[in-house]
Design a protein around this motif. Structure first.
Motif, PDB file in Angstrom:
ATOM      1  N   ARG A 172       0.814  -1.183   0.170  1.00 44.98           N
ATOM      2  CA  ARG A 172      -0.101   0.130  -0.023  1.00 44.98           C
ATOM      3  C   ARG A 172       0.906   1.404   0.078  1.00 44.98           C
ATOM      4  O   ARG A 172       0.650   2.232  -0.749  1.00 44.98           O
ATOM      5  CB  ARG A 172      -1.066  -0.017   1.160  1.00 44.98           C
ATOM      6  CG  ARG A 172      -1.961  -1.169   1.372  1.00 44.98           C
ATOM      7  CD  ARG A 172      -2.511  -1.006   2.379  1.00 44.98           C
ATOM      8  NE  ARG A 172      -3.227  -2.422   3.122  1.00 44.98           N
ATOM      9  CZ  ARG A 172      -3.307  -2.732   4.201  1.00 44.98           C
ATOM     10  NH1 ARG A 172      -3.082  -1.955   5.359  1.00 44.98           N
ATOM     11  NH2 ARG A 172      -3.817  -3.878   4.583  1.00 44.98           N
ATOM     12  N   ALA A 173       1.878   1.316   0.689  1.00 51.56           N
ATOM     13  CA  ALA A 173       2.776   2.441   0.781  1.00 51.56           C
ATOM     14  C   ALA A 173       3.533   2.752  -0.480  1.00 51.56           C
ATOM     15  O   ALA A 173       3.942   3.887  -0.892  1.00 51.56           O
ATOM     16  CB  ALA A 173       3.764   2.025   1.998  1.00 51.56           C
ATOM     17  N   GLN A 174       3.766   1.534  -1.285  1.00 54.52           N
ATOM     18  CA  GLN A 174       4.572   1.751  -2.473  1.00 54.52           C
ATOM     19  C   GLN A 174       3.434   2.462  -3.560  1.00 54.52           C
ATOM     20  O   GLN A 174       3.721   3.265  -4.206  1.00 54.52           O
ATOM     21  CB  GLN A 174       4.815   0.561  -3.234  1.00 54.52           C
ATOM     22  CG  GLN A 174       5.609   0.564  -4.503  1.00 54.52           C
ATOM     23  CD  GLN A 174       6.751   1.525  -4.533  1.00 54.52           C
ATOM     24  OE1 GLN A 174       7.643   1.464  -3.656  1.00 54.52           O
ATOM     25  NE2 GLN A 174       6.615   2.484  -5.624  1.00 54.52           N
ATOM     26  N   LYS A 175       2.200   2.062  -3.333  1.00 61.46           N
ATOM     27  CA  LYS A 175       1.090   2.750  -4.203  1.00 61.46           C
ATOM     28  C   LYS A 175       0.913   4.201  -4.033  1.00 61.46           C
ATOM     29  O   LYS A 175       0.535   4.976  -4.835  1.00 61.46           O
ATOM     30  CB  LYS A 175      -0.184   1.783  -4.134  1.00 61.46           C
ATOM     31  CG  LYS A 175      -0.189   0.562  -4.407  1.00 61.46           C
ATOM     32  CD  LYS A 175       0.362   0.318  -5.873  1.00 61.46           C
ATOM     33  CE  LYS A 175      -0.182   0.782  -7.136  1.00 61.46           C
ATOM     34  NZ  LYS A 175       0.638   0.780  -8.085  1.00 61.46           N
ATOM     35  N   LEU A 176       1.244   4.586  -2.798  1.00 61.58           N
ATOM     36  CA  LEU A 176       1.117   5.944  -2.335  1.00 61.58           C
ATOM     37  C   LEU A 176       2.344   6.408  -2.996  1.00 61.58           C
ATOM     38  O   LEU A 176       2.199   7.792  -3.450  1.00 61.58           O
ATOM     39  CB  LEU A 176       1.130   6.242  -0.852  1.00 61.58           C
ATOM     40  CG  LEU A 176       0.033   5.777  -0.057  1.00 61.58           C
ATOM     41  CD1 LEU A 176       0.234   6.047   1.190  1.00 61.58           C
ATOM     42  CD2 LEU A 176      -1.577   6.259  -0.600  1.00 61.58           C
ATOM     43  N   ARG A 177       3.379   6.139  -3.098  1.00 65.49           N
ATOM     44  CA  ARG A 177       4.524   6.665  -3.778  1.00 65.49           C
ATOM     45  C   ARG A 177       4.261   6.753  -5.193  1.00 65.49           C
ATOM     46  O   ARG A 177       4.686   7.706  -5.802  1.00 65.49           O
ATOM     47  CB  ARG A 177       5.804   5.812  -3.404  1.00 65.49           C
ATOM     48  CG  ARG A 177       6.298   5.876  -2.048  1.00 65.49           C
ATOM     49  CD  ARG A 177       7.733   4.955  -2.211  1.00 65.49           C
ATOM     50  NE  ARG A 177       8.181   4.981  -0.642  1.00 65.49           N
ATOM     51  CZ  ARG A 177       8.010   3.993   0.014  1.00 65.49           C
ATOM     52  NH1 ARG A 177       7.216   2.654  -0.388  1.00 65.49           N
ATOM     53  NH2 ARG A 177       8.601   3.830   1.366  1.00 65.49           N
ATOM     54  N   ASP A 178       3.683   5.695  -5.932  1.00 65.75           N
ATOM     55  CA  ASP A 178       3.308   5.779  -7.328  1.00 65.75           C
ATOM     56  C   ASP A 178       2.439   7.049  -7.508  1.00 65.75           C
ATOM     57  O   ASP A 178       2.550   7.916  -8.511  1.00 65.75           O
ATOM     58  CB  ASP A 178       2.717   4.424  -7.820  1.00 65.75           C
ATOM     59  CG  ASP A 178       3.555   3.352  -7.607  1.00 65.75           C
ATOM     60  OD1 ASP A 178       4.730   3.681  -7.833  1.00 65.75           O
ATOM     61  OD2 ASP A 178       3.059   2.307  -7.585  1.00 65.75           O
TER      62      ASP A 178
END
Length: 463
Positions: free
Chosen positions: A54-60
């Motif tokens: 989920r955190a990586q999707k926020l970076r995206d």
């Protein structure tokens, strides 16, 4: 002037010239039900993803926002009139929010160990489910993401009911989530009337509601949420005091006061509105403040030099002008502005009211537009009494060289945030919210992340 809404459509108007940008049909009951069902299905899959994913999707999402800064900023400016430079800053701030939660949020969601007797209990932060968000128009992107980002990181899904006049922004935000490859319908936009909001609150799939808006809207939605036994976070209006004591740096205080009052054309909940100035510095402060406000560049929000644009809606401009007129009739002094500007748009001149006292409209009501009310205090104690004499309690500012006095006054101010020698702001690192009629619950920091979590106790070997 065209209406801001209709019985069948949300209407988007350019506040700088009154021209219609688009009309968006309201969802039918069947369309709303289908949207909520799809959002719930997306939640069931999303909650199974790791926090790291989920955190990586926020970076995206942060990357997508930065790549599309201009298109997002242009839409904000077109629909609600924010000066373009400020709109770009809103996009940048929102992208930074995504990165901050991506970096720091996972640790906040980690299992917390708690020794209990000879056994061990832990706290696990679990998602709740789909959260309905009813959002305002004044920060069309930031207001949405400051709630949505932690809500999604926690494993929930998000249903956005945006203000009717910024539906173009709402759909563009939804598009940004799609470009960042979030699961389809995890972030869902619904375009509904107040009756549609009531239907959504009652829907079994919605587990909680977050609202940013007026006290009237908050009370209505909060009552419905309570009746449905669903959690609600309310961030409502404010009439923030800006206290200036005799020993304050005059130039610094004026600079912060003008920036805090007239940013976003004065359409900010957590912003200085009542300037409570100690008598010894009041005349000098007022003269410098009026001069600085008079120098603001008001005009076309697409122009790079513009500092104050049109108000978002003509009806809100008319309400503000009525508040100013009433305050003058009550005895306030007009020091600057006080008029609707001659143009096709919803422009209101930067305005300063002097000799405001606590019984006047400008003191008692929220002035949601480019109007400042200057109130004279006898001393620091009187300034504190005036500051707290309000139904609102969002934030407050104190300008003084006495750090000890500032800390003591801060402890006695009835509000959610105090800013010493600087004007009110929101930042992901600190909690944001109010007390009294400014609402309850918190956004941002770990408080905002945990608001929509089930803090579940797991007690091992309990005998």
């Amino acid at each position: 002037m065209q209406p801001v809404t209709s019985n069948t459509h949300a209407i988007s108007l350019n506040p700088a010239n009154g021209k219609r940008l688009a009309a968006y049909p309201f969802h039918t009951d069947e369309q709303l039900d289908a949207a909520l069902a799809s959002n719930h299905n997306a939640f069931l899959l999303w909650r199974q993803q790791t926090v790291a994913h989920r955190a990586q999707k926020l970076r995206d999402l942060a990357t997508v926002l930065r790549d599309h800064t201009e298109v997002m900023a242009q839409m904000i400016t077109a629909e609600m009139g924010k000066p373009l430079t400020q709109a770009r800053a809103e996009v940048a701030k929102s992208a930074n929010l995504c990165d901050w939660y991506a970096e720091h949020g996972p640790a906040m969601l980690a299992t917390e160990s708690t020794p209990v007797e000879e056994n061990k209990a832990v706290i696990e932060y679990r998602p709740l489910g789909p959260v309905l968000a009813v959002m305002p128009w004044n920060f069309p992107l930031w207001q949405v993401l400051r709630g949505a980002v932690p809500i999604l990181l926690a494993g929930n899904s998000y249903v956005l009911k945006h203000a009717p006049n910024v539906m173009g922004c709402a759909l563009l935000i939804e598009e940004m989530f799609a470009k960042a490859a979030f699961p389809a319908r995890l972030f869902s936009v619904i375009n509904v009337t107040p009756e549609g909001v009531s239907r959504a609150i009652k829907d079994p799939s919605i587990v909680a509601i977050t609202v940013t808006g007026s006290g009237r809207a908050g009370a209505a939605i909060g009552a419905q949420a309570g009746a449905a036994l669903k959690k609600c976070v309310l961030e409502l209006g404010g009439s923030d005091p800006f206290i200036v004591l005799n020993d304050a740096s005059l130039d610094d205080a004026v600079k912060a006061a003008v920036a805090g009052r007239y940013q976003n054309t004065g359409q900010v909940c957590a912003a200085a509105k009542r300037f409570i100035v100690e008598a010894g510095i009041a005349e000098a402060f007022t003269a410098k403040f009026v001069s600085a406000a008079a120098g603001l560049i008001t005009g076309d929000p697409t122009e790079e030099a513009t500092q104050s644009g049109p108000m978002a809606r003509y009806d809100l401009r008319d309400e503000l002008h009525e508040q100013v007129t009433t305050s003058l009739e009550e005895g306030a002094t007009l020091l600057l502005g006080g008029n609707k500007m001659a143009s096709e748009g919803n422009f209101y001149a930067p305005t300063v009211l002097g000799n405001v006292t606590r019984e006047m409209t400008a003191f008692r009501q929220e002035l949601f537009g480019p109007v400042a009310a200057i109130v004279i205090a006898e001393d620091a104690q009187h300034a504190l009494e005036l500051a707290n004499d309000s139904d609102f309690g969002l934030s407050a500012t104190i300008f003084t060289a006495d750090e000890r006095l500032a800390a003591e006054m801060a402890s006695r101010l009835e509000c959610g945030g105090v800013f010493i020698n600087g004007y009110s702001a929101s930042d992901p690192r600190v909690a944001f919210g109010g007390v009294k009629q400014s609402g309850f619950g918190r956004e941002l920091s770990h408080f905002g992340l945990h608001e929509f979590c089930n803090a579940q106790t797991v007690w091992k070997d309990r005998r």
